[in-house]
Design a protein around this motif. Structure first.
Motif, PDB file in Angstrom:
ATOM      1  N   ALA A  30      -3.597  -1.772   9.444  1.00 30.83           N
ATOM      2  CA  ALA A  30      -2.718  -2.947   9.524  1.00 30.83           C
ATOM      3  C   ALA A  30      -2.138  -3.281   8.158  1.00 30.83           C
ATOM      4  O   ALA A  30      -0.963  -3.640   8.039  1.00 30.83           O
ATOM      5  CB  ALA A  30      -3.496  -4.137  10.078  1.00 30.83           C
ATOM      6  N   LEU A  31      -2.949  -3.146   7.109  1.00 35.58           N
ATOM      7  CA  LEU A  31      -2.472  -3.431   5.763  1.00 35.58           C
ATOM      8  C   LEU A  31      -1.403  -2.436   5.325  1.00 35.58           C
ATOM      9  O   LEU A  31      -0.356  -2.829   4.792  1.00 35.58           O
ATOM     10  CB  LEU A  31      -3.646  -3.406   4.787  1.00 35.58           C
ATOM     11  N   LEU A  32      -1.630  -1.164   5.576  1.00 31.42           N
ATOM     12  CA  LEU A  32      -0.643  -0.151   5.189  1.00 31.42           C
ATOM     13  C   LEU A  32       0.651  -0.297   5.986  1.00 31.42           C
ATOM     14  O   LEU A  32       1.753  -0.162   5.437  1.00 31.42           O
ATOM     15  CB  LEU A  32      -1.223   1.246   5.367  1.00 31.42           C
ATOM     16  N   TYR A  33       0.537  -0.565   7.284  1.00 28.96           N
ATOM     17  CA  TYR A  33       1.725  -0.772   8.101  1.00 28.96           C
ATOM     18  C   TYR A  33       2.503  -1.997   7.618  1.00 28.96           C
ATOM     19  O   TYR A  33       3.727  -1.979   7.555  1.00 28.96           O
ATOM     20  CB  TYR A  33       1.325  -0.949   9.566  1.00 28.96           C
ATOM     21  N   SER A  34       1.776  -3.042   7.247  1.00 30.95           N
ATOM     22  CA  SER A  34       2.426  -4.259   6.769  1.00 30.95           C
ATOM     23  C   SER A  34       3.113  -4.039   5.432  1.00 30.95           C
ATOM     24  O   SER A  34       4.157  -4.628   5.166  1.00 30.95           O
ATOM     25  CB  SER A  34       1.405  -5.382   6.628  1.00 30.95           C
ATOM     26  N   LEU A  35       2.509  -3.224   4.581  1.00 36.02           N
ATOM     27  CA  LEU A  35       3.141  -2.941   3.297  1.00 36.02           C
ATOM     28  C   LEU A  35       4.476  -2.243   3.480  1.00 36.02           C
ATOM     29  O   LEU A  35       5.406  -2.434   2.694  1.00 36.02           O
ATOM     30  CB  LEU A  35       2.227  -2.102   2.421  1.00 36.02           C
ATOM     31  N   VAL A  36       4.581  -1.407   4.510  1.00 37.92           N
ATOM     32  CA  VAL A  36       5.832  -0.700   4.770  1.00 37.92           C
ATOM     33  C   VAL A  36       6.869  -1.647   5.364  1.00 37.92           C
ATOM     34  O   VAL A  36       8.035  -1.629   4.984  1.00 37.92           O
ATOM     35  CB  VAL A  36       5.574   0.500   5.715  1.00 37.92           C
ATOM     36  N   LYS A  37       6.457  -2.504   6.296  1.00 41.82           N
ATOM     37  CA  LYS A  37       7.402  -3.345   7.026  1.00 41.82           C
ATOM     38  C   LYS A  37       7.722  -4.672   6.351  1.00 41.82           C
ATOM     39  O   LYS A  37       8.783  -5.232   6.570  1.00 41.82           O
ATOM     40  CB  LYS A  37       6.866  -3.629   8.436  1.00 41.82           C
ATOM     41  N   ILE A  38       6.791  -5.209   5.562  1.00 37.04           N
ATOM     42  CA  ILE A  38       6.973  -6.522   4.950  1.00 37.04           C
ATOM     43  C   ILE A  38       6.919  -6.351   3.438  1.00 37.04           C
ATOM     44  O   ILE A  38       6.073  -5.639   2.913  1.00 37.04           O
ATOM     45  CB  ILE A  38       5.862  -7.499   5.400  1.00 37.04           C
ATOM     46  N   ARG A  39       7.782  -7.044   2.754  1.00 32.31           N
ATOM     47  CA  ARG A  39       7.742  -7.006   1.298  1.00 32.31           C
ATOM     48  C   ARG A  39       6.586  -7.889   0.816  1.00 32.31           C
ATOM     49  O   ARG A  39       6.468  -9.032   1.197  1.00 32.31           O
ATOM     50  CB  ARG A  39       9.051  -7.485   0.708  1.00 32.31           C
ATOM     51  N   ALA A  40       5.726  -7.323  -0.046  1.00 28.52           N
ATOM     52  CA  ALA A  40       4.481  -7.993  -0.438  1.00 28.52           C
ATOM     53  C   ALA A  40       4.731  -9.298  -1.187  1.00 28.52           C
ATOM     54  O   ALA A  40       3.953 -10.224  -1.092  1.00 28.52           O
ATOM     55  CB  ALA A  40       3.628  -7.063  -1.288  1.00 28.52           C
ATOM     56  N   GLY A  41       5.800  -9.400  -1.947  1.00 26.25           N
ATOM     57  CA  GLY A  41       6.060 -10.604  -2.718  1.00 26.25           C
ATOM     58  C   GLY A  41       6.474 -11.789  -1.869  1.00 26.25           C
ATOM     59  O   GLY A  41       6.377 -12.931  -2.296  1.00 26.25           O
ATOM     60  N   GLN A  42       6.933 -11.538  -0.660  1.00 25.37           N
ATOM     61  CA  GLN A  42       7.443 -12.619   0.176  1.00 25.37           C
ATOM     62  C   GLN A  42       6.350 -13.325   0.960  1.00 25.37           C
ATOM     63  O   GLN A  42       6.422 -14.515   1.162  1.00 25.37           O
ATOM     64  CB  GLN A  42       8.490 -12.074   1.147  1.00 25.37           C
TER      65      GLN A  42
END
Length: 79
Positions: A30-42
């Motif tokens: 879930a973390l890796l998928y989120s890193l691809v789909k969502i920008r971490a700074g936001q």
């Protein structure tokens, strides 16, 4: 000063290790998928809550007391 913390017990065996591996891999996916789909700074809060959710789930697996299980379950529900 003698602090008795016997109520806060964690114990593990083979099943607990397997469930920890499963929860850890699902959380990592879930973390890796989120890193691809969502920008971490936001959405830093999202990643914090994801880590809290996985950590409290692993804590529930290892807890040996109903109070500790309930407290960790509530933390997972809040996350």
């Amino acid at each position: 000063m003698n602090l008795d913390v016997n109520w806060l017990q964690f114990k593990g065996g083979g099943l607990e290790l397997f469930l920890t591996l499963v929860l850890g891999l699902v959380g990592l996916a879930a973390l890796l998928y989120s890193l691809v789909k969502i920008r971490a700074g936001q959405v830093v809060e999202y990643f914090i809550f994801l880590v809290v959710l996985v950590a409290s789930g692993i804590g529930v697996v290892y807890a040996r007391n109903l109070f500790v299980i309930f407290a960790l379950w509530e933390i997972a529900a809040l996350a």
